[in-house]
Each structure stands twice: as C-alpha cells, then as structure tokens.
Design a protein around this motif. Structure first.
Motif, PDB file in Angstrom:
ATOM      1  N   ASP A 101       0.843  -1.194   0.000  1.00 38.63           N
ATOM      2  CA  ASP A 101       0.000   0.000   0.000  1.00 38.63           C
ATOM      3  C   ASP A 101       0.878   1.245   0.000  1.00 38.63           C
ATOM      4  O   ASP A 101       2.064   1.189   0.358  1.00 38.63           O
ATOM      5  N   ARG A 116      -6.197  12.042  -7.778  1.00 39.28           N
ATOM      6  CA  ARG A 116      -7.193  11.130  -7.213  1.00 39.28           C
ATOM      7  C   ARG A 116      -8.113  10.590  -8.308  1.00 39.28           C
ATOM      8  O   ARG A 116      -8.432   9.397  -8.352  1.00 39.28           O
ATOM      9  N   ALA A 120      -8.341   6.684  -9.620  1.00 39.06           N
ATOM     10  CA  ALA A 120      -9.642   6.004  -9.590  1.00 39.06           C
ATOM     11  C   ALA A 120      -9.998   5.445 -10.962  1.00 39.06           C
ATOM     12  O   ALA A 120     -10.505   4.314 -11.066  1.00 39.06           O
ATOM     13  N   GLY A 123      -8.396   2.223 -11.535  1.00 39.15           N
ATOM     14  CA  GLY A 123      -8.729   1.162 -10.588  1.00 39.15           C
ATOM     15  C   GLY A 123      -7.687   0.933  -9.511  1.00 39.15           C
ATOM     16  O   GLY A 123      -7.615  -0.164  -8.943  1.00 39.15           O
ATOM     17  N   ARG A 125      -6.533   1.033  -5.966  1.00 39.65           N
ATOM     18  CA  ARG A 125      -7.297   1.098  -4.714  1.00 39.65           C
ATOM     19  C   ARG A 125      -6.437   1.033  -3.452  1.00 39.65           C
ATOM     20  O   ARG A 125      -6.961   1.220  -2.353  1.00 39.65           O
ATOM     21  N   ASN A 126      -5.171   0.761  -3.583  1.00 38.75           N
ATOM     22  CA  ASN A 126      -4.330   0.628  -2.386  1.00 38.75           C
ATOM     23  C   ASN A 126      -3.481   1.872  -2.134  1.00 38.75           C
ATOM     24  O   ASN A 126      -2.353   1.795  -1.639  1.00 38.75           O
ATOM     25  N   GLU A 128      -3.686   5.758  -0.325  1.00 37.39           N
ATOM     26  CA  GLU A 128      -4.357   6.798   0.456  1.00 37.39           C
ATOM     27  C   GLU A 128      -3.707   8.125   0.099  1.00 37.39           C
ATOM     28  O   GLU A 128      -2.514   8.326   0.339  1.00 37.39           O
TER      29      GLU A 128
END
Length: 220
Positions: A101, A116, A120, A123, A125-126, A128
């Motif tokens: 991550d 961001r 997205a 795809g 997703r890991n 922050e």
C-alpha cells in the motif's frame, strides 16, 4: 520518419536503455498507461522519456528517473510506502503495483484532485492520498518500509527520517532545487545512513515547514 515513442512498450525500452533491470517495475510501467496521468494537451508526449509540465510550476518526474528512484527502494511487494509529492499520480500508480500500500501526500489541492481522479479511473485502490505539507511526512501512518521524496532539499527533513522503519529505505534528491544528487538512504541502528547516489538530476524544491518556504520561487 517520426521515431517518437507512442506506446507503453516504447517507454519500457527507454527505461531498459537507462539501466532499469527490475522486471516487476518494467511490467508495472508496461501496464500503467502514462497517458492517463498527464494533462490532455500532453498526451502525445506520454510515452516519451521526458518530464511533462502539469501547471503551478510543477513537472512530472522523467519516467527513467522515477524508475531509478523506485528501483532504489528495492520493493518486494509487502511494503508500506510513503510518497512525498503525488503529482498527477503516475509514479504513485507504479508504487501501488510494487508495494502492499501507498500513502501519498501532495501540497497542491488542485493537483491532488486530478491525481485522485486519475488513480480512480485506473482502478488503483491501495493508495491513500492526502493533501498537506509533505515535508513533515504523514506521521499517523508511520513507520514506513520505504519513503520516496519527489522534491529537493539539502538534507532529509527530520520528520521524514523519523518515519522510516528500522531496516527501511528512503530515496530523496539532495540539493538546493535544480541541481541534485538522488540519494538512497538506509535506516540503521544509528539512524538514517547515506547508502549510495543513484543519479544526478534536477528537481523542484521541497516546500513546507521542514523544507523551503512555500513562497520561494519554483524551479521548472
């Protein structure tokens, strides 16, 4: 004949020519469309090994240089990574493929918003993504196995050094902004130790509380 690279494989060839040998990294470059992480007007340059302007005095890191920095981290797939300077998210997406991550922090809200959206769409997703002062890292998610700093300062800011896990690595351009040594550091029993110089390069300045004042002139 126009020989400008137009496909991800052209970028992979350029990285191999620059000395990149990590096959996992090369595959990440092959499968992560850089065209999805550059401004629309710059898409034709996406698969050339060049930095690209993204506005607000910022540029993307040249892909071969970004790859050298990532390769210097020696990622194996299980790492918790901090990235300082998200840009439009291409390097972030590569790190996300190579580590468990990624926490990425970007000072400029408009650029972070674009990153961001780019992540997205692909795809990813890991990751922050935080908006804030990257010179202080992201202490509430520390410690990190690896830290990649995509902006220059004459030394590693103390908060970033403190957030590297024992045995972990940090890669940062060391210099005043515009003329740097990209250095790999290792966290040893005695603290952060300079391990080796990966390459010479030109970077924008690291701005923030533990970097240069935010109102300093930017380097292109």
């Amino acid at each position: 004949m126009n020989s400008a690279p137009r496909k991800p494989e052209d970028l992979v060839r350029a990285l191999r020519a620059a000395g990149i040998r990590d096959e996992r990294l090369l595959e990440a470059v092959r499968t992560t469309p850089r065209a999805g992480f550059v401004p629309a007007e710059q898409v034709t340059a996406a698969y050339r090994d060049v930095p690209i302007s993204i506005g607000q005095g910022q540029v993307t890191t040249q892909p071969s240089l970004s790859a050298m920095m990532i390769e210097g981290l020696g990622l194996g797939g299980s790492e918790h990574v901090l990235e300082v300077g998200t840009g439009l998210g291409f390097q972030t997406a590569l790190l996300a493929q190579l580590a468990a991550d990624v926490v990425s922090i970007e000072m400029r809200p408009d650029i972070a918003r674009e990153a961001r959206a780019n992540l997205a769409r692909q795809g990813v997703r890991n990751v922050e993504l935080r908006v804030g002062d990257g010179s202080g890292g992201v202490p509430d998610r520390a410690p990190y196995d690896a830290v990649l700093v995509s902006a220059a300062f004459p030394e590693v800011p103390a908060p970033l050094a403190a957030q590297v896990r024992p045995g972990g690595r940090l890669v940062q351009p060391i210099g005043p902004g515009g003329h740097e040594e990209v250095v790999c550091f290792e966290h040893t029993a005695s603290g952060l130790r300079r391990s080796r110089v990966l390459t010479l390069a030109c970077f924008v300045r690291l701005q923030g509380r533990y970097g240069f004042p935010p109102d300093d002139a930017e380097f292109a």
